[in-house]
Enzyme design. Structure first.
Site, short mmCIF file in Angstrom:
data_model
loop_
_atom_site.label_atom_id
_atom_site.label_comp_id
_atom_site.label_asym_id
_atom_site.label_seq_id
_atom_site.Cartn_x
_atom_site.Cartn_y
_atom_site.Cartn_z
N GLY C 11 0.87 -1.24 0.01
CA GLY C 11 0.13 0.07 -0.08
C GLY C 11 1.02 1.27 -0.01
O GLY C 11 1.74 1.25 0.61
N ARG C 72 0.62 -5.05 -6.26
CA ARG C 72 0.74 -6.33 -5.70
C ARG C 72 1.15 -7.50 -7.01
O ARG C 72 0.65 -7.06 -8.02
CB ARG C 72 -0.65 -6.93 -5.10
CG ARG C 72 -0.80 -6.49 -3.64
CD ARG C 72 -2.31 -6.86 -2.90
NE ARG C 72 -3.12 -6.37 -4.05
CZ ARG C 72 -4.56 -6.36 -3.89
NH1 ARG C 72 -4.96 -7.10 -2.73
NH2 ARG C 72 -5.42 -5.85 -4.48
N ASP C 103 5.43 -5.19 5.49
CA ASP C 103 5.49 -6.29 5.84
C ASP C 103 5.68 -7.55 4.76
O ASP C 103 6.44 -8.26 4.40
CB ASP C 103 5.18 -7.08 7.25
CG ASP C 103 3.54 -7.37 7.05
OD1 ASP C 103 3.02 -6.74 6.17
OD2 ASP C 103 2.97 -7.95 7.76
N THR C 126 4.51 2.07 5.68
CA THR C 126 3.09 1.66 5.78
C THR C 126 2.31 2.29 6.81
O THR C 126 3.04 2.68 8.08
CB THR C 126 2.92 0.16 6.02
OG1 THR C 126 1.52 0.00 6.47
CG2 THR C 126 3.88 -0.25 7.22
N ASP C 128 0.15 1.56 8.69
CA ASP C 128 -0.33 0.90 9.71
C ASP C 128 0.67 0.68 11.01
O ASP C 128 0.33 0.36 12.21
CB ASP C 128 -0.62 -0.53 9.44
CG ASP C 128 -1.50 -0.54 8.31
OD1 ASP C 128 -2.53 0.44 7.99
OD2 ASP C 128 -1.44 -1.46 7.21
N ASP C 130 2.99 -1.30 11.80
CA ASP C 130 2.93 -2.55 12.39
C ASP C 130 4.12 -3.45 12.24
O ASP C 130 3.90 -4.71 12.00
CB ASP C 130 1.43 -3.22 11.78
CG ASP C 130 1.41 -3.44 10.51
OD1 ASP C 130 2.15 -2.95 9.71
OD2 ASP C 130 0.37 -4.32 10.02
N ARG C 172 -5.40 -1.83 9.39
CA ARG C 172 -5.44 -3.33 9.35
C ARG C 172 -5.57 -4.19 10.81
O ARG C 172 -6.51 -3.73 11.48
CB ARG C 172 -4.24 -3.91 8.75
CG ARG C 172 -4.20 -3.52 7.07
CD ARG C 172 -3.08 -4.36 6.32
NE ARG C 172 -1.84 -4.20 7.12
CZ ARG C 172 -0.89 -4.78 6.58
NH1 ARG C 172 -0.82 -5.79 5.50
NH2 ARG C 172 0.49 -4.49 7.04
#
Lengths: 323, 323, 323, 323
Positions: C11, C72, C103, C126, C128, C130, C172
């Site tokens: 993303g 992707r 990731d 990202t 997120d 994470d 997410r």
């Protein structure tokens, strides 16, 4: 502890209102009454003190400035002034204090608590980010974003006209705002107080750029730089390159205001929350700080020392990335 | 018409890129080739001209500045310069022109077309909004919003410190930006070039405010005001009220840049679209304008006259609403 | 090392362009050539690779998205796909790689470098936040500020109508965006994946608020919360309080885009700069990370582990501060 | 006239607070008392009425929402409800009314004043801009800018991923927000209620774009479009092009809130000022409007008719400019 008072002092900074909100709500949650002191130490002396409840701080987390107002106080620099202030606090039955402000605030606190006894905890709030004992002081993140937003706009014109802009940013004698806004805007040079300005290298770069028909577009100057601010830099450049289209612009007070960033709101909330909990736990005469994202405490006397060194590698990097 | 050229000239204004995009895409849609001229009349003289296609203007509608760059040209003020420019256009087989800029641009066009024959259409682009023959010139809406955003931030500090700010905004000899940003920010006084500054009433108001313990917070001054800008106003106020905490701030070039507002993007699109369609219909030597939301055409010679009168009732209203 | 390639994958995140700029400029400064790979691993397989120079990255530091595009690639999940990709890199004489992504990007890298030998360094990008092995991944700061700006606007309506809003934010399976935007907006409840949603306490609070005629205004829900997102929360609330005026709103993709904050630009610059210097020093198969404000390196295999625990005390604090 | 009351009703819109401020300050300047009615007609019925002075409206010109709150009232749709409301106004000695809201507000006013006699003036406030008798209603300018800001962000991701986004904007059964935000963001298609959606041409365009390897990036859909909103459009596209990466996103309530643009603040100030002056001059049962930048009055019964036609040429232009 039955009643604490909260005040803001020194220059206003985004996030101060979020900190006030956190102090008030945390105190009331713990069944402690809260009073607000208006206009810092001056209001303390004059007894400009009023009771606050949870609704006093509704809908302020997103606002710049400080609802408690702030002011400088010459009177507080005298023992008589501080005595008056202490009497006012006693009169209002205040038995704990939360002080939000910069190093001047903590200097004042240090003098005050040398003479009078009252538990107090500080919260660092100044866009200059120049307080020892904490990695972060409230308002810095927002101020840099505001400066960046302004310089981005200026760059539009700089590029449209192939014009050079010397942009002066705030920070008093610290170069943090200049360094970070300069890197973030791709400034071709960044002048900070922490480093002697090497004007020859600036002139050399302009000279090189002229040769390959590109002009240095943006130079960011900290207001406390040894060279003397944007107008001085502009004058010196014109001395050597009289035909260059160069402008000086001073961003000024827009950097102090505005709705705080998420980071300032979250850290202000954490610090306000921690300040009250620290007082309630019986610790006082410390400033709440942030170290590696964790809340820490620093004694007031250490909070007034000089600021941390600037990362000089980042200045070097800035030059490479803007070439 | 087989090939048109487009250029921007004068000070850059938000919306210029959106207008360029509309010109390029509308021309190509009508099977007309498009050339871009860099750096206005100076680039025209130097032959800084290149072919554009639909992808040349991808992803620019939202950007401030101008991808075609802009410049002043002393050479174009001479008949020799204009002759060179015309020869360059002929060399590049340009048989139509779209000029985006302010009154200087149209003055230049007027001289040019008095000597050389080439169909041309203008688009008003200047944040000062001071062009006759149109209610609106590109960039004004964005510039006022930028000024308002900045003054809102300054007001945070003004209120936190009970401090007075004298804020100088752009607009050359027109007071539109000052009037509209001043009303929008609730400024207590607005000084514009269109009205002799009555300093006595300013002093009286400050005096009244002091009496009831409220201070005038924000005075907005147009850069072209007869009184001489923010610093002059500040000095005069201090002469009469030496103990007032008053600061002057000049918003400066941030007002020129930034992503254009929806209004500037939409009007730029309409004007660029209309400019090409007007050329293709065989009308030329006119400026596209906006009158009561409708697209109109005004001959170049009328586009260079003075600006429309300011609505003085709004100045009166501003005082009442900020009291 | 003579030539490195840079790509973005997964993303998009604000700051990716600033990182690309830093990689390109640092490499060229060190006399290393740079190629850009478009559309991540898929473009690598297809040989969508082009040479970049310092001007390729002019004027992108302030832009959201990624000029290298991202995609992707199912094909890259197969050994055949990875073999094709490696052959393309060899064909373009690439002898070093910089990978910017989340990731998934590093999982892909791990598989790739298990089969093929090429020095590579990663940069975490990202919203997120994470990724293990770093305190920070590019885009998070901007994304939270975007969410906060949106929720501030929603609160205007919430307060005007005494209406409850359930606002779903991205992240997410991580609750960082929810936690930080929720605290920053003074949300009355924050639902995160890291904690089982205690719906009874939500209902109890609404019930209490109703009794004292105040309504919970804003509940922030992470998209990955176990309870199922904003619509599910709204439905459940209506089940118990059918007459409450409650709306669900999903902030969606606005959180990914936009001009990066100063923090994202500065960290992206530092990480891109460090990535190239790390490669040149001979270290590879690591991800650049940030730990206590310092640049560190983490082996790819550790960069793909689960995210750090959320600070549960901050959830508790959020409730106290919004009461 | 000794005392007027002011209220907001219907959906909140940026600029309502600026209008309230203007009403209050203009009334007091003219020695007329002012009462605020909370929560629109429902608050009128319940007597939720309080006295306001100049400080009641300090520091609100820049805020979204409405300090007077707003609500829908079923009870006011009955003659009994309206009678109660009238009695409350009499009880509070209100002898003039200023109503700020949309067409529902003026429909209510029409019914009310058919039964009860009280001078009233309206101010159009709704982001949908769909009120007859005025070129402009408060909030529209801000709402479109908010939508544009959001779509700009989404486009970053759309371009990074070559992904199509269907973005649904507000506007009820009017397409103004969709048309203007769509043009301003360079949307490839704009679906509005005023025009039957020609889905074949959308499919054809996607098909053409695919052939030349470019994808339509952004389609803006008005919430009132006949085709059924963003999700319906997405589903239909996927039916024909199952492999396209397409997302639907509903901007939702962020469009209602936020600090008003300069234009909304200035027009709100003018309208509030004019509303009180109109009442004081003895004119009533009219809505203040804007026609060609001038303040005009329209009888309530005309203010409730349908909205003005959309400029269909602009839809055509939008397609040409995004090609």
């Amino acid at each position: 502890m039955k009643k604490i008072a909260v005040m803001t002092s020194g220059g206003d900074a985004p996030g101060m209102n979020a900190a006030i909100r956190a102090v008030v709500r945390t105190a009331i949650y713990n069944n402690v009454q809260v009073a607000g002191i208006r206009r810092g130490y001056q209001g303390m002396i004059e007894g400009d003190i009023f009771n606050m409840d949870t609704t006093s701080v509704s809908n302020i987390i997103q606002r710049g400035g400080t609802i408690l107002k702030t002011a400088r106080s010459k009177e507080f620099m005298t023992p008589e002034g501080r005595k008056k202030a202490f009497e006012q606090l006693k009169k209002h039955e205040v038995d704990g204090l939360v002080l939000i402000g910069g190093d001047g605030t903590f200097k004042g606190a240090h003098a005050f608590f040398g003479e009078h006894s009252l538990p107090a905890v500080g919260i660092p709030g100044t866009i200059d980010n120049d307080i020892a004992g904490t990695d972060y002081s409230l308002g810095f993140d927002t101020a840099v974003n505001t400066a960046v937003d302004a310089i981005d706009k200026i760059r539009d014109t700089a590029e449209a006209h192939d014009r050079m802009f010397i942009v002066e940013v705030m920070g008093r004698d610290a170069g943090y705002i200049a360094l970070n806004s300069g890197i973030a805007c791709g400034a071709e040079d960044i002048l900070v107080p922490e480093k002697d300005t090497d004007f020859k290298s600036i002139l050399k770069r302009i000279s090189n750029d002229k040769r390959r028909k590109k002009l240095v577009n943006i130079i960011v100057v900290a207001e406390g730089d040894d060279f003397g601010g944007a107008e001085a830099v502009k004058a010196k450049i014109l001395e050597h390159f009289p035909r260059i289209d160069v402008r000086a612009t001073i961003l000024g007070h827009i950097q102090r205001g505005g709705s705080p960033s998420y980071f300032d709101r979250v850290q202000a909330s954490r610090m306000g929350y921690a300040a009250v909990n620290t007082l309630l736990k019986g610790t006082s005469q410390v400033m709440i700080g942030l170290e590696n994202q964790q809340i820490i405490c620093t004694p007031f006397e250490n909070a007034i020392k000089e600021h941390a060194p600037l990362d000089m590698d980042m200045l070097e990097m800035a030059k490479i990335l803007s070439s």
